[in-house]
Each structure stands twice: as structure tokens, then as C-alpha cells.
Design a protein around this motif. Structure first.
Motif, PDB file in Angstrom:
ATOM      1  N   ASP A 155      18.552 -16.512   4.969  1.00  0.00           N
ATOM      2  CA  ASP A 155      17.699 -15.952   6.006  1.00  0.00           C
ATOM      3  C   ASP A 155      16.230 -15.990   5.545  1.00  0.00           C
ATOM      4  OD1 ASP A 155      16.424 -14.417   7.888  1.00  0.00           O
ATOM      5  OD2 ASP A 155      17.452 -12.543   7.367  1.00  0.00           O
ATOM      6  N   GLU A 157      13.679 -14.646   6.734  1.00  0.00           N
ATOM      7  CA  GLU A 157      13.095 -13.298   6.808  1.00  0.00           C
ATOM      8  C   GLU A 157      13.385 -12.520   5.525  1.00  0.00           C
ATOM      9  OE1 GLU A 157      11.330 -11.583   9.287  1.00  0.00           O
ATOM     10  OE2 GLU A 157      11.033 -13.605  10.045  1.00  0.00           O
ATOM     11  N   ALA A 158      14.604 -12.663   5.038  1.00  0.00           N
ATOM     12  CA  ALA A 158      14.992 -11.950   3.815  1.00  0.00           C
ATOM     13  C   ALA A 158      14.221 -12.493   2.618  1.00  0.00           C
ATOM     14  CB  ALA A 158      16.494 -12.066   3.596  1.00  0.00           C
ATOM     15  N   PHE A 160      11.300 -13.872   2.662  1.00  0.00           N
ATOM     16  CA  PHE A 160       9.917 -13.405   2.770  1.00  0.00           C
ATOM     17  C   PHE A 160       9.789 -11.931   2.399  1.00  0.00           C
ATOM     18  CE2 PHE A 160       6.419 -11.551   5.346  1.00  0.00           C
ATOM     19  CZ  PHE A 160       5.371 -12.105   4.629  1.00  0.00           C
ATOM     20  N   TYR A 161      10.747 -11.152   2.819  1.00  0.00           N
ATOM     21  CA  TYR A 161      10.708  -9.713   2.518  1.00  0.00           C
ATOM     22  C   TYR A 161      10.668  -9.496   1.001  1.00  0.00           C
ATOM     23  CZ  TYR A 161      11.829  -4.730   3.233  1.00  0.00           C
ATOM     24  OH  TYR A 161      11.805  -3.356   3.276  1.00  0.00           O
ATOM     25  N   LEU A 162      11.539 -10.194   0.272  1.00  0.00           N
ATOM     26  CA  LEU A 162      11.555 -10.045  -1.183  1.00  0.00           C
ATOM     27  C   LEU A 162      10.242 -10.544  -1.790  1.00  0.00           C
ATOM     28  CD1 LEU A 162      15.176 -11.088  -2.274  1.00  0.00           C
ATOM     29  CD2 LEU A 162      14.352  -8.882  -1.543  1.00  0.00           C
ATOM     30  N   ARG A 163       9.755 -11.678  -1.293  1.00  0.00           N
ATOM     31  CA  ARG A 163       8.502 -12.235  -1.833  1.00  0.00           C
ATOM     32  C   ARG A 163       7.339 -11.290  -1.580  1.00  0.00           C
ATOM     33  NH1 ARG A 163       7.455 -18.262  -0.044  1.00  0.00           N
ATOM     34  NH2 ARG A 163       6.050 -18.206  -1.832  1.00  0.00           N
ATOM     35  N   SER A 164       7.355 -10.633  -0.423  1.00  0.00           N
ATOM     36  CA  SER A 164       6.244  -9.740  -0.084  1.00  0.00           C
ATOM     37  C   SER A 164       6.193  -8.534  -1.022  1.00  0.00           C
ATOM     38  CB  SER A 164       6.366  -9.258   1.364  1.00  0.00           C
ATOM     39  OG  SER A 164       7.335  -8.229   1.457  1.00  0.00           O
ATOM     40  N   LEU A 176      19.448 -13.527  -3.362  1.00  0.00           N
ATOM     41  CA  LEU A 176      20.140 -13.529  -2.071  1.00  0.00           C
ATOM     42  C   LEU A 176      21.432 -14.332  -2.135  1.00  0.00           C
ATOM     43  CD1 LEU A 176      17.012 -13.896   0.221  1.00  0.00           C
ATOM     44  CD2 LEU A 176      18.424 -11.855  -0.077  1.00  0.00           C
TER      45      LEU A 176
ATOM     46  N   ARG B  54       3.106 -14.705   5.604  1.00  0.00           N
ATOM     47  CA  ARG B  54       4.361 -15.133   6.226  1.00  0.00           C
ATOM     48  C   ARG B  54       4.299 -16.643   6.480  1.00  0.00           C
ATOM     49  NH1 ARG B  54       8.577 -12.584   9.045  1.00  0.00           N
ATOM     50  NH2 ARG B  54       7.701 -10.502   8.946  1.00  0.00           N
ATOM     51  N   PRO B  76       2.876 -15.340  -1.071  1.00  0.00           N
ATOM     52  CA  PRO B  76       3.165 -13.940  -0.747  1.00  0.00           C
ATOM     53  C   PRO B  76       3.347 -13.080  -2.004  1.00  0.00           C
ATOM     54  CG  PRO B  76       4.473 -15.384   0.637  1.00  0.00           C
ATOM     55  CD  PRO B  76       3.769 -16.267  -0.352  1.00  0.00           C
ATOM     56  N   GLU B  77       4.047 -13.629  -3.017  1.00  0.00           N
ATOM     57  CA  GLU B  77       4.281 -12.829  -4.224  1.00  0.00           C
ATOM     58  C   GLU B  77       2.988 -12.606  -4.995  1.00  0.00           C
ATOM     59  OE1 GLU B  77       5.922 -15.526  -3.249  1.00  0.00           O
ATOM     60  OE2 GLU B  77       6.360 -16.936  -4.865  1.00  0.00           O
ATOM     61  N   SER B  80       1.197  -9.792  -3.442  1.00  0.00           N
ATOM     62  CA  SER B  80       1.796  -8.518  -3.839  1.00  0.00           C
ATOM     63  C   SER B  80       1.330  -8.119  -5.234  1.00  0.00           C
ATOM     64  CB  SER B  80       3.322  -8.633  -3.789  1.00  0.00           C
ATOM     65  OG  SER B  80       3.925  -7.498  -4.369  1.00  0.00           O
ATOM     66  N   PHE B  88       6.571  -3.356   6.909  1.00  0.00           N
ATOM     67  CA  PHE B  88       7.047  -4.186   8.019  1.00  0.00           C
ATOM     68  C   PHE B  88       7.306  -3.374   9.281  1.00  0.00           C
ATOM     69  CE2 PHE B  88       8.550  -8.427   6.252  1.00  0.00           C
ATOM     70  CZ  PHE B  88       7.864  -8.307   5.060  1.00  0.00           C
ATOM     71  N   THR B  92      13.534  -5.871   6.986  1.00  0.00           N
ATOM     72  CA  THR B  92      14.679  -6.776   6.967  1.00  0.00           C
ATOM     73  C   THR B  92      15.871  -6.161   6.225  1.00  0.00           C
ATOM     74  OG1 THR B  92      13.008  -8.490   6.766  1.00  0.00           O
ATOM     75  CG2 THR B  92      15.267  -9.184   6.463  1.00  0.00           C
ATOM     76  N   GLU B  93      17.050  -6.395   6.741  1.00  0.00           N
ATOM     77  CA  GLU B  93      18.256  -5.944   6.059  1.00  0.00           C
ATOM     78  C   GLU B  93      18.658  -6.979   5.007  1.00  0.00           C
ATOM     79  OE1 GLU B  93      21.364  -4.884   8.770  1.00  0.00           O
ATOM     80  OE2 GLU B  93      20.061  -3.563   9.941  1.00  0.00           O
ATOM     81  N   ILE B  94      18.971  -6.501   3.806  1.00  0.00           N
ATOM     82  CA  ILE B  94      19.353  -7.409   2.728  1.00  0.00           C
ATOM     83  C   ILE B  94      20.741  -7.022   2.215  1.00  0.00           C
ATOM     84  CG2 ILE B  94      18.599  -8.495   0.580  1.00  0.00           C
ATOM     85  CD1 ILE B  94      16.298  -8.624   2.380  1.00  0.00           C
ATOM     86  N   VAL B  97      22.104  -6.473  -1.800  1.00  0.00           N
ATOM     87  CA  VAL B  97      21.049  -6.143  -2.768  1.00  0.00           C
ATOM     88  C   VAL B  97      20.729  -4.657  -2.611  1.00  0.00           C
ATOM     89  CG1 VAL B  97      18.670  -6.569  -3.524  1.00  0.00           C
ATOM     90  CG2 VAL B  97      20.070  -8.476  -2.681  1.00  0.00           C
ATOM     91  N   PHE B 102      16.589  -4.172  -6.070  1.00  0.00           N
ATOM     92  CA  PHE B 102      15.428  -4.732  -5.372  1.00  0.00           C
ATOM     93  C   PHE B 102      14.128  -4.271  -6.042  1.00  0.00           C
ATOM     94  CE2 PHE B 102      12.885  -4.188  -1.181  1.00  0.00           C
ATOM     95  CZ  PHE B 102      12.280  -5.424  -1.333  1.00  0.00           C
TER      96      PHE B 102
END
Lengths: 191, 250
Positions: A155, A157-158, A160-164, A176, B54, B76-77, B80, B88, B92-94, B97, B102
Motif C-alpha cells: 500500500d 499510503e502505508a 508514505f506514512y512510515l516514511r513521513s 510492511l 507525498r 519524506p524521511e 522528518s 494526517f 493510515t492503518e498498518i 506493525v 513503529f
């Protein structure tokens, strides 16, 4: 074998039983591991032949190069009140091709059968290919049979979420991917 | 050192061929709270997405300087690691994890990038517990998969928890009020307020006034059709609430 010991088979290392028959009240918990680099074609036929038999089967496959893998799993419910659960998860990358064919057959008279089958594959490259084919054949009444099959990429989105949050892209994808396989790998540490 | 933290100049961006931001200019100094308000479809979420990096958004013109660096050239990293944090709108659901894993990965990745050794297990757990308590998150959440099965309020609380863990320099809260009941809104806003320092800045992106009753902005911008059409003090919030976005002329 009344008690449900957990049998783990590693394809390419162990001889995987291809035909199994569970008698009345018998329980079998089994996990099949297909490590990276193994090309094979495997067919397993498991019959729940006696009343109240229980099967808990899982499999995990990792094909990251040019592997050719074919898994055929046929579960036959011949007796009443048996349960079968299957969970197969695989990751397929490189130019690998994997196929999972799962057939659940519920014979006439196998009332109150409960059969659940799930097969999920994660594609890591556009060149990888997965064919997931679940099949149900039901000839009895009063049964609960479910199956789910998915094939897809991670995914975005997932990722990107971790990278953010500062997790690098490679590590994010690895986390993931591991999370995807975790439900099957967790079984290997259970007992 | 300049106290300008973020400087956006003539930013044009969108998805695919569709241009959504049509020349945004914005300057944010350390210590400030900016609200960006605007009707649906104005480009508010596009702005936050572009700032966080993004991948599916494309910048076609303009520049963004962040703490003296070219933000748009950073992954992006890297953003951060440099202290940028996006809360957000739809966390997002992960599955698979846990929040613990995380956050451990997030903190250690940034330490590695800074050449620092990994955080010790005890030190990490202490920080985790402390920050969960800070946003009034129950400790059992530490073991749960990130956002999986969380209510809207729990997801937003989890965002502010992560913010507390990562101690950002620039926080962007994208519609953090949506899906929150009054109590959760207060907790979340309270957390954000307590994380403020003279060195940090906050951008609050919102459609409504209610979050801004709790996180009081120094500067208010109205974004409409991809441009900031008005910038004023906090009194602008009340004007918008009373007369609507239609009352704000270009």
C-alpha cells in the motif's frame, strides 16, 4: 495422533507429506515454508475422513528471483462436523511466478463442515506474477465455507506514512513486507 | 540565524495534469502558529501533502525553503529527520506493525541519520509511556497495530502521540479536528499547545473555527482556489465563522 502437535515442513529440505488422512477426532496443525530460491510443484491431498477431525494448515512462500512455484492444496471433507482452516501467504518479486490452487471439497453427508481458506500474495515487482485460485465444491447442507484471495502491491499510503515519520523507504517496505507475512511466521514460534 | 522557518514562494502543484495550488506564498517564523482555512477543494490538503513530500503530487513551479534548506529536494524521511511533522487527516492503518515497533523504527532511523547510536530499550520504553500518558492514550495501545480498529478520535490522538515522540520543529495539523468529539479535541489541542516552544512553529489546517478556539493562531490565512487570498490576525476566524468564505474577497 490425537493431540495436535505442530508439524513444520520446509520445502526443498523436508519431505512434505502429499497425502494425509485424518480419522475421527484427529487434529493436525501443519505449516509449510517455501524458502527463497525454491522452484517446485507440490500437490497435497488432505482428507478429513472421520467425524470431528480438525485441520489447521498454513503456508508461506518467498519467491524473490526467478522461481517457479506451484502449490495445489486439495482438502476433502468426507465426514460430518470437521473443520479446516487454511492460511497461505506469499511474497513474489523479481521475475518469479507463483500459483496457488486451493480446492475445498465437501462431500455429501459432511454436514456441519466448517472450512475456511485464505490465500494472500504480495507482489514486489511489476514483473512478478501470481495466480491465486480458490475453489469450493460443496455437496452437503448446513456447512460454513469461506474463502478469500488477494493479490496486490504494498500500500503506497502505508509506505508514505512510515516514511513521513523518518523511516527510510527500503526499511519501510521491509517492515510492511514482514508484517504481511507475520501471521504465518508467528506460528513457527508458537510451540 | 534567521527566525524564518518556512518560506513558500509562488508554489504551483497538483496531481497529474491537474493544478491545485496556483501560486502560494507563505512565510512562517519560529514560535508562530498559522491557521490555513478555506472551503473544501481550496487546496489545503494538497499544501500539506506537498510539504510532507507525498510522492503522487507534482510541484510544477515555485520554491519552499525550510530551515535554510530546499525542502522540495528532500525525501519524506529527510524532511522528518529535519523536524517536519504532518498529522494526517486520514491516518493510515498498518496491520502487523505495532505502535511500539513503529516508533522504535522511527526514532532509531532518525538517530542513525544523525550518526547517533540506537536508543536503549529502557530509555525508549520510558519515553513511549511518558508520551502516551501525555496524550492520555491507554498503555495497551503500545502493542496494538498502528491505527487498526482505532476510532477517529484514537487515530488523531495517535498522531499527536507520534508528534510528542518525534518532537518536531514544524508541525502541520491537517484537519486534526475532523472526527473528534469535544473531549478528544481538547486533549489533542492541549497536547499540541504543550509541545509549542519558541523554536517551533505550527500550521493548523482546518475548515472550521472550533480547533482554533483551542489552538489560538497568530496569523490566519484563507486559501481559496489554490491561492492565499487573505492574511490577517486571529480576528479573521470570527469573521469567517460569521459571514462564510464567500465574504472574503480576493
Amino acid at each position: 495422533m490425537k493431540a495436535s502437535a505442530h508439524s513444520v515442513y520446509v520445502l526443498g529440505r523436508d519431505e512434505v507429506p502429499q497425502q494425509l488422512r485424518l480419522g475421527a477426532g484427529e487434529q493436525l496443525k501443519m505449516t509449510l515454508v517455501v524458502p527463497e530460491g525454491v522452484s517446485a510443484s507440490l500437490q497435497m491431498d488432505i482428507e478429513l475422513a472421520g467425524e470431528g477431525a480438525q485441520l489447521d494448515l498454513a503456508g508461506v512462500y518467498t519467491c524473490l528471483g526467478g522461481e517457479r512455484l506451484s502449490l495445489d492444496v486439495n482438502i476433502r471433507h468426507s465426514a460430518p462436523r470437521c473443520t479446516s482452516r487454511q492460511l497461505f501467504k506469499g511474497i513474489v518479486g523479481g521475475t518469479a511466478r507463483a500459483a496457488f490452487h486451493g480446492l475445498v471439497y465437501v462431500a455429501p453427508g459432511a454436514a456441519q463442515t466448517e472450512a475456511r481458506q485464505e490465500s494472500h500474495a504480495l507482489l514486489l515487482t511489476p514483473e512478478a506474477f501470481v495466480e491465486a485460485q480458490p475453489q469450493l465444491e460443496i455437496y452437503a447442507d448446513d456447512v460454513v465455507c469461506t474463502h478469500g484471495a488477494t493479490t496486490g502491491f504494498l500500500d503506497p499510503e502505508a509506505v508514505f506514512y512510515l516514511r513521513s515519520r523518518g523511516i527510510g523507504e527500503t526499511q519501510a517496505r521491509m517492515m510492511l513486507t514482514e508484517a504481511f507475512l507475520a501471521p504465518v511466521y508467528a506460528r513457527l514460534h508458537e510451540d | 540565524m534567521s527566525d524564518i522557518l518556512l518560506q513558500i514562494e509562488d508554489l504551483h502543484a497538483g496531481i497529474g495534469e491537474k493544478e491545485i495550488l496556483k501560486g502560494v506564498n507563505l512565510t512562517i517564523r519560529r514560535g508562530e502558529v498559522h491557521a490555513i482555512m478555506g472551503p473544501n477543494g481550496a487546496g489545503k490538503s494538497t499544501l500539506s501533502a506537498v510539504l510532507a513530500g507525498r510522492p503522487d503530487y507534482t510541484v510544477t513551479a515555485g520554491s519552499v525553503r525550510y530551515a535554510g534548506r530546499d525542502l522540495l529536494a528532500m525525501t519524506p524521511e529527510e524532511r522528518s529527520w529535519a523536524g517536519l511533522f504532518l498529522s494526517f487527516q486520514y491516518p493510515t492503518e498498518i496491520p502487523g506493525v505495532s505502535i511500539t515497533n513503529f516508533m522504535k523504527a522511527a526514532l532509531n532511523a532518525r538517530r542513525k541519520a544523525a550518526g547517533a547510536p540506537e536508543l536503549g530499550a529502557g530509555e525508549f520504553l520510558q519515553r513511549l509511556r511518558e508520551k502516551m500518558a501525555f496524550v492520555q492514550m491507554k498503555s495497551e495501545f503500545a502493542k496494538r497495530d498502528v491505527n487498526v480498529g482505532f476510532s477517529g478520535g484514537e487515530k488523531k490522538r495517535n498522531e499527536v502521540f507520534q508528534m510528542a515522540m518525534l518532537e518536531p520543529v514544524l508541525s502541520i495539523l491537517d484537519e486534526t479536528d475532523s472526527g473528534l468529539d469535544v473531549d478528544a479535541l481538547r486533549t489533542v489541542a492541549d497536547g499540541v499547545n504543550r509541545l509549542r516552544t519558541p523554536e517551533t512553529a505550527t500550521i493548523v489546517i482546518t475548515h472550521y473555527q472550533r480547533l482554533l478556539d483551542h489552538i489560538v493562531p497568530d496569523v490566519v490565512h484563507v486559501l481559496k482556489e489554490g491561492r492565499i487570498i487573505k492574511t490577517a490576525g486571529r480576528e479573521l476566524v470570527a469573521q469567517i465563522e460569521e459571514a462564510g468564505y464567500e465574504s472574503i474577497g480576493a
